[in-house]
Write a protein that holds these residues in place. Structure first.
Motif, PDB file in Angstrom:
ATOM      1  N   THR A  66       0.983  -1.578   0.372  1.00  0.00           N
ATOM      2  CA  THR A  66       0.178  -0.291  -0.203  1.00  0.00           C
ATOM      3  C   THR A  66       1.128   1.149  -0.177  1.00  0.00           C
ATOM      4  OG1 THR A  66      -2.171  -0.964   1.098  1.00  0.00           O
ATOM      5  CG2 THR A  66      -1.234   1.565   1.338  1.00  0.00           C
ATOM      6  N   THR A  67       1.604   1.163   0.343  1.00  0.00           N
ATOM      7  CA  THR A  67       2.744   2.020   0.330  1.00  0.00           C
ATOM      8  C   THR A  67       3.511   2.544  -0.163  1.00  0.00           C
ATOM      9  OG1 THR A  67       2.914   2.011   3.248  1.00  0.00           O
ATOM     10  CG2 THR A  67       4.621   3.740   2.429  1.00  0.00           C
ATOM     11  N   ILE A  68       4.004   1.140  -1.164  1.00  0.00           N
ATOM     12  CA  ILE A  68       4.037   1.599  -2.381  1.00  0.00           C
ATOM     13  C   ILE A  68       3.436   2.131  -3.333  1.00  0.00           C
ATOM     14  CG2 ILE A  68       5.415   0.576  -4.866  1.00  0.00           C
ATOM     15  CD1 ILE A  68       6.209  -1.842  -2.435  1.00  0.00           C
ATOM     16  N   VAL A 121       8.391  -0.691 -10.158  1.00  0.00           N
ATOM     17  CA  VAL A 121       8.559  -1.062  -9.276  1.00  0.00           C
ATOM     18  C   VAL A 121      10.015  -1.924  -9.774  1.00  0.00           C
ATOM     19  CG1 VAL A 121       8.437  -2.850  -7.504  1.00  0.00           C
ATOM     20  CG2 VAL A 121       6.864  -0.878  -7.939  1.00  0.00           C
ATOM     21  N   LYS A 122       9.351  -2.304 -10.299  1.00  0.00           N
ATOM     22  CA  LYS A 122      10.731  -3.467 -10.623  1.00  0.00           C
ATOM     23  C   LYS A 122      12.325  -2.124 -11.227  1.00  0.00           C
ATOM     24  CE  LYS A 122      11.705  -7.132 -14.857  1.00  0.00           C
ATOM     25  NZ  LYS A 122      11.237  -7.424 -15.360  1.00  0.00           N
ATOM     26  N   GLU A 123      11.552  -1.054 -12.087  1.00  0.00           N
ATOM     27  CA  GLU A 123      12.807  -0.374 -12.330  1.00  0.00           C
ATOM     28  C   GLU A 123      13.742   0.404 -11.409  1.00  0.00           C
ATOM     29  OE1 GLU A 123      12.598   4.233 -13.370  1.00  0.00           O
ATOM     30  OE2 GLU A 123      11.547   2.942 -15.007  1.00  0.00           O
ATOM     31  N   LEU A 124      12.993   0.762 -10.528  1.00  0.00           N
ATOM     32  CA  LEU A 124      13.395   1.728  -9.217  1.00  0.00           C
ATOM     33  C   LEU A 124      14.256   0.581  -8.312  1.00  0.00           C
ATOM     34  CD1 LEU A 124      10.633   3.898  -8.030  1.00  0.00           C
ATOM     35  CD2 LEU A 124      12.922   4.227  -9.235  1.00  0.00           C
ATOM     36  N   THR A 125      14.096  -0.813  -8.546  1.00  0.00           N
ATOM     37  CA  THR A 125      13.931  -1.895  -7.626  1.00  0.00           C
ATOM     38  C   THR A 125      15.873  -2.718  -8.169  1.00  0.00           C
ATOM     39  OG1 THR A 125      12.720  -3.280  -7.381  1.00  0.00           O
ATOM     40  CG2 THR A 125      12.673  -2.248  -6.156  1.00  0.00           C
ATOM     41  N   LYS A 126      15.419  -2.133  -9.403  1.00  0.00           N
ATOM     42  CA  LYS A 126      16.359  -3.169 -10.757  1.00  0.00           C
ATOM     43  C   LYS A 126      16.577  -4.441 -10.283  1.00  0.00           C
ATOM     44  CE  LYS A 126      20.412   0.239  -9.676  1.00  0.00           C
ATOM     45  NZ  LYS A 126      19.415   1.288 -10.088  1.00  0.00           N
ATOM     46  N   GLY A 127      14.668  -4.707 -10.319  1.00  0.00           N
ATOM     47  CA  GLY A 127      14.177  -6.170 -10.917  1.00  0.00           C
ATOM     48  C   GLY A 127      14.017  -6.720  -9.837  1.00  0.00           C
ATOM     49  N   GLY A 176      -2.405   0.383 -13.567  1.00  0.00           N
ATOM     50  CA  GLY A 176      -1.828  -0.699 -13.155  1.00  0.00           C
ATOM     51  C   GLY A 176      -0.101  -1.444 -13.544  1.00  0.00           C
ATOM     52  N   TYR A 177      -0.243  -1.841 -14.862  1.00  0.00           N
ATOM     53  CA  TYR A 177       1.096  -1.962 -15.730  1.00  0.00           C
ATOM     54  C   TYR A 177       2.314  -1.382 -14.766  1.00  0.00           C
ATOM     55  CZ  TYR A 177       4.374  -4.420 -18.666  1.00  0.00           C
ATOM     56  OH  TYR A 177       5.644  -4.956 -19.262  1.00  0.00           O
ATOM     57  N   GLU A 178       1.917  -0.036 -15.616  1.00  0.00           N
ATOM     58  CA  GLU A 178       2.745   1.338 -15.204  1.00  0.00           C
ATOM     59  C   GLU A 178       3.691   1.159 -13.879  1.00  0.00           C
ATOM     60  OE1 GLU A 178       2.891   5.398 -16.420  1.00  0.00           O
ATOM     61  OE2 GLU A 178       1.106   5.134 -15.512  1.00  0.00           O
ATOM     62  N   ILE A 179       2.384   0.535 -12.922  1.00  0.00           N
ATOM     63  CA  ILE A 179       3.134   0.590 -11.133  1.00  0.00           C
ATOM     64  C   ILE A 179       4.116  -0.779 -11.396  1.00  0.00           C
ATOM     65  CG2 ILE A 179       2.633   0.473  -8.703  1.00  0.00           C
ATOM     66  CD1 ILE A 179      -0.291   2.159  -9.976  1.00  0.00           C
ATOM     67  N   THR A 180       4.232  -1.682 -12.132  1.00  0.00           N
ATOM     68  CA  THR A 180       4.046  -2.717 -11.496  1.00  0.00           C
ATOM     69  C   THR A 180       5.995  -2.508 -12.360  1.00  0.00           C
ATOM     70  OG1 THR A 180       4.115  -3.821 -13.786  1.00  0.00           O
ATOM     71  CG2 THR A 180       2.733  -4.419 -11.265  1.00  0.00           C
ATOM     72  N   ARG A 181       5.903  -2.430 -13.531  1.00  0.00           N
ATOM     73  CA  ARG A 181       7.031  -1.688 -14.474  1.00  0.00           C
ATOM     74  C   ARG A 181       8.348  -0.570 -13.726  1.00  0.00           C
ATOM     75  NH1 ARG A 181       5.018   0.341 -19.173  1.00  0.00           N
ATOM     76  NH2 ARG A 181       5.901   1.951 -18.707  1.00  0.00           N
ATOM     77  N   ILE A 189       5.981  -6.819  -8.234  1.00  0.00           N
ATOM     78  CA  ILE A 189       4.396  -6.596  -7.616  1.00  0.00           C
ATOM     79  C   ILE A 189       3.465  -7.153  -9.052  1.00  0.00           C
ATOM     80  CG2 ILE A 189       2.580  -6.114  -7.564  1.00  0.00           C
ATOM     81  CD1 ILE A 189       4.933  -3.409  -6.713  1.00  0.00           C
ATOM     82  N   THR A 190       3.321  -8.700  -8.562  1.00  0.00           N
ATOM     83  CA  THR A 190       2.154  -9.406  -9.230  1.00  0.00           C
ATOM     84  C   THR A 190       0.870  -9.065  -9.817  1.00  0.00           C
ATOM     85  OG1 THR A 190       1.101 -10.918  -7.940  1.00  0.00           O
ATOM     86  CG2 THR A 190       3.266 -11.478  -9.065  1.00  0.00           C
TER      87      THR A 190
END
Length: 112
Positions: free
Chosen positions: A12-14, A34-40, A27-32, A44-45
């Motif tokens: 929720t915080t993320i 997160v993956k980008e910022l955390t270097k994979g 939604g898909y933009e959020i998952t991308r 998030i499913t």
């Protein structure tokens, strides 16, 4: 390999933080993002993301805007005023949690 269970309480915080930084996202933009910022390291499913988005919307923290793109519709999520306030609260909670965990696992961060 990162244990995704460690992140479950922070989803929720993320979401709130990303929407606060980016005005509106789908939604898909959020998952991308997160993956980008955390270097994979964190992926998030859809099965985790969409129930969280729906709950935040039901709680009055998000507004939804439907945008027609070609033949498809895309749902954009945006913080409400209450969502912006909740973002501040959630980030303060997370900062406190991180500070406490750091003190627990690393003696140099313990308060005397």
């Amino acid at each position: 390999m990162i244990n995704s269970n460690l992140y479950k309480g922070s989803l929720t915080t993320i979401i709130l933080k990303l929407l606060n930084e980016n005005d509106k996202m789908y939604g898909y933009e959020i998952t991308r993002k997160v993956k980008e910022l955390t270097k994979g390291d964190l992926i998030i499913t859809e099965g985790a993301l969409y129930p969280s988005l729906h709950k935040l919307e039901a709680d009055g923290l998000l507004d939804v805007e439907m945008v027609k793109i070609g033949k498809r519709s895309r749902k954009y999520y945006k913080l409400t005023e209450a969502g912006t306030k909740e973002t501040v609260n959630k980030l303060a909670e997370l900062e406190s949690y991180i500070r406490n965990m750091r003190a627990l696992v690393n003696p140099k961060f313990r308060l005397e």
